[in-house]
Design a protein around this motif. Structure first.
Motif, PDB file in Angstrom:
ATOM      1  N   GLY A 257       3.168   9.122  -2.668  1.00  0.00           N
ATOM      2  CA  GLY A 257       3.599   9.138  -1.282  1.00  0.00           C
ATOM      3  C   GLY A 257       3.145   7.920  -0.507  1.00  0.00           C
ATOM      4  N   LEU A 258       1.914   7.481  -0.713  1.00  0.00           N
ATOM      5  CA  LEU A 258       1.405   6.321   0.004  1.00  0.00           C
ATOM      6  C   LEU A 258       2.100   5.032  -0.418  1.00  0.00           C
ATOM      7  CD1 LEU A 258      -2.405   7.158   0.186  1.00  0.00           C
ATOM      8  CD2 LEU A 258      -0.806   6.980   2.104  1.00  0.00           C
ATOM      9  N   GLN A 259       2.319   4.877  -1.735  1.00  0.00           N
ATOM     10  CA  GLN A 259       3.006   3.649  -2.155  1.00  0.00           C
ATOM     11  C   GLN A 259       4.455   3.646  -1.670  1.00  0.00           C
ATOM     12  OE1 GLN A 259       5.551   3.132  -4.541  1.00  0.00           O
ATOM     13  NE2 GLN A 259       5.802   5.322  -4.980  1.00  0.00           N
ATOM     14  N   SER A 260       5.089   4.826  -1.624  1.00  0.00           N
ATOM     15  CA  SER A 260       6.463   4.900  -1.115  1.00  0.00           C
ATOM     16  C   SER A 260       6.497   4.614   0.379  1.00  0.00           C
ATOM     17  CB  SER A 260       7.063   6.285  -1.388  1.00  0.00           C
ATOM     18  OG  SER A 260       7.184   6.511  -2.783  1.00  0.00           O
ATOM     19  N   LEU A 261       5.489   5.082   1.101  1.00  0.00           N
ATOM     20  CA  LEU A 261       5.400   4.798   2.528  1.00  0.00           C
ATOM     21  C   LEU A 261       5.386   3.289   2.769  1.00  0.00           C
ATOM     22  CD1 LEU A 261       3.171   6.534   5.151  1.00  0.00           C
ATOM     23  CD2 LEU A 261       3.053   4.059   4.916  1.00  0.00           C
ATOM     24  N   HIS A 262       4.570   2.578   1.994  1.00  0.00           N
ATOM     25  CA  HIS A 262       4.502   1.119   2.156  1.00  0.00           C
ATOM     26  C   HIS A 262       5.847   0.476   1.814  1.00  0.00           C
ATOM     27  CE1 HIS A 262       0.266   0.634   3.125  1.00  0.00           C
ATOM     28  NE2 HIS A 262      -0.009   1.559   2.225  1.00  0.00           N
ATOM     29  N   ALA A 263       6.498   0.960   0.764  1.00  0.00           N
ATOM     30  CA  ALA A 263       7.788   0.386   0.379  1.00  0.00           C
ATOM     31  C   ALA A 263       8.824   0.583   1.480  1.00  0.00           C
ATOM     32  CB  ALA A 263       8.272   1.017  -0.926  1.00  0.00           C
ATOM     33  N   TYR A 264       8.896   1.788   2.028  1.00  0.00           N
ATOM     34  CA  TYR A 264       9.861   2.058   3.085  1.00  0.00           C
ATOM     35  C   TYR A 264       9.586   1.196   4.312  1.00  0.00           C
ATOM     36  CZ  TYR A 264      12.348   6.103   1.165  1.00  0.00           C
ATOM     37  OH  TYR A 264      13.165   6.913   0.416  1.00  0.00           O
TER      38      TYR A 264
END
Length: 456
Positions: A257-264
């Motif tokens: 979730g955290l890595q996806s947050l940064h990607a978004y």
């Protein structure tokens, strides 16, 4: 390739995987041994199917941005309608990713992936044929639904089809996924110019799922498709533990979730951060391209590090540190070495293939891989979807990028902490060992923990 697969299944501590024609792996392997040419062709088609299907899992989301202005003009969209189109991928990951495991259990591996590919093909092709915005949004949602379910199901196929070649198979999958994300970003606008408009520029990406469908059907003609392992027999009196009973699953979910947050955040706001700092739109777009293109080398490097199991945790934390360096550069000197900050964020983006590879490596049986992926991805993407929204709120409240970038620095540090926990040795399977009744649960937990510590 099939004789290897049969060997890998025999060595597995879990139940034998069943095919959609029945749980007869030994007979299946014998049939392939009797026909070496068919086995070699099947292995080639299996790899090609992974490449094509993985490449299909991003164009529905990444091809729209380069021609969004043309789509807005063609349909006369209001701001909320354009915003809805850009929000659809995140919503699809959450909603359709959550039901992917149920679809897989109901339809089986072959039909589940067939459904995903057909949905992507129909959605990408038909959305550019109509004159209604509602139809465009609806068929975009159909394509995104296939993409979201394929995100969950395809890694399970990789696990089941190549049990003795996990590193190579996951690397191929992740590199194809990275290409499927980067190429539409780079090529859609030029293709639209050459082909005469945004409709053919977007529609050409339907060729990928069509090719994948042809290969998938040809592979099916050579024999049954590996499927999920059988459930624990009811006669044993055991019941499977819920996926939420695994601490490893929760760690993977937080990391994902955290890595996806940064990607978004980076996909949605990085260009604006650069432009607000003083870069022209073309240069700012180039910086975003550097960030997105990091998925290609990341798809090759990250899964191999995770699969080989050497220095995994320090490397994962290193990706988070690289992201922190990128954010610090954007905060303190955004126009001094803008490419360097983009490279830092790109290296931080290696966390995405690492997180997907961890789902495969930290699970042994395909069914556990499916359950883990079906929980980690939708819940993780739900966390990620909040990121860009909150960033916009904070930006509007403060009037500058200082506070949002400090927040992103802190979140990158938290991502490193989550990576350290998620990268710990052990398997989700051990934490999900069935229990006979509620009173025995604590004893089983203790036994699983002892086995896990011994494995370390």
């Amino acid at each position: 390739m099939e004789p290897e697969a049969a060997t890998g299944r025999a060595a597995n501590t879990g139940p034998e995987p069943a095919t959609e024609t029945g749980p007869e792996p030994a007979a299946q392997a014998a049939r392939h041994e009797a026909s070496p040419a068919s086995s070699r062709l099947g292995a080639v088609l299996a790899v090609l199917s992974i490449v094509l299907m993985a490449a299909c899992l991003r164009p529905a989301a990444t091809s729209l941005g380069p021609v969004l202005a043309e789509v807005e003009a063609a349909f006369g969209l209001q701001g909320w309608q354009a915003g809805l189109l850009t929000a659809l991928p995140g919503a699809a990951y959450v909603v359709f990713g959550a039901v992917a495991f149920l679809v897989l259990r109901r339809l089986g591996m072959f039909r589940a992936l067939l459904l995903c590919v057909v949905a992507i093909a129909v959605g990408l092709l038909v959305r550019v044929l109509g004159d209604s915005w509602a139809a465009f949004a609806g068929f975009t949602t159909l394509a995104l639904a296939g993409m979201a379910m394929g995100n969950v199901v395809l890694p399970v196929y990789v696990k089941a089809r190549f049990p003795t070649a996990q590193t190579r198979a996951v690397t191929v999958f992740m590199m194809a996924l990275g290409l499927g994300a980067a190429l539409p970003t780079l090529l859609t606008a030029p293709a639209a110019d050459v082909l005469g408009g945004w409709r053919p520029g977007l529609g050409l990406w339907a060729a990928l799922p069509v090719l994948a469908l042809v290969v998938w059907l040809a592979l099916r003609g050579l024999g049954p498709t590996p499927d999920l392992g059988a459930r624990t027999p009811a006669s044993s009196g055991a019941r499977p533990r819920p996926i939420t009973a695994s601490r490893g699953v929760w760690a993977l979910t937080l990391y994902f979730g955290l890595q996806s947050l940064h990607a978004y955040v980076q996909f949605g706001w990085a260009a604006q951060i650069y432009r607000d700092a003083g870069l022209d739109p073309v240069t700012a777009g180039l910086m975003v391209t550097i960030i997105v293109a990091g998925g290609i080398p990341g798809g090759f490097i990250a899964p191999q590090i995770v699969a080989r199991g050497r220095h995994v945790r320090p490397v994962l934390v290193g990706y988070a540190i690289a992201a922190m360096g990128g954010y610090a550069g954007l905060l303190l000197a955004p126009t001094t070495l803008p490419w360097l900050w983009a490279v830092g964020l790109a290296v931080g983006g290696f966390s995405f293939p690492s997180a997907l590879a961890l789902i495969t490596v930290r699970t042994r049986r395909p069914e556990v891989t499916a359950r883990t992926s079906g929980f980690v991805q939708p819940v993780g993407y739900l966390l990620a979807a909040v990121g860009p929204l909150l960033l916009g709120v904070v930006l509007e409240a403060t009037g500058s990028w200082e506070v949002p970038l400090v927040a992103l620095l802190v979140l990158a540090g938290l991502m490193g902490l989550a990576a350290w926990i998620a990268g710990a040795p052990g398997s989700v399977d051990a934490e999900l060992e069935p229990v006979r009744d509620a009173d025995a649960a604590d004893g089983v937990d203790a036994a699983a923990e002892d086995a896990d510590v011994g494995g370390r």
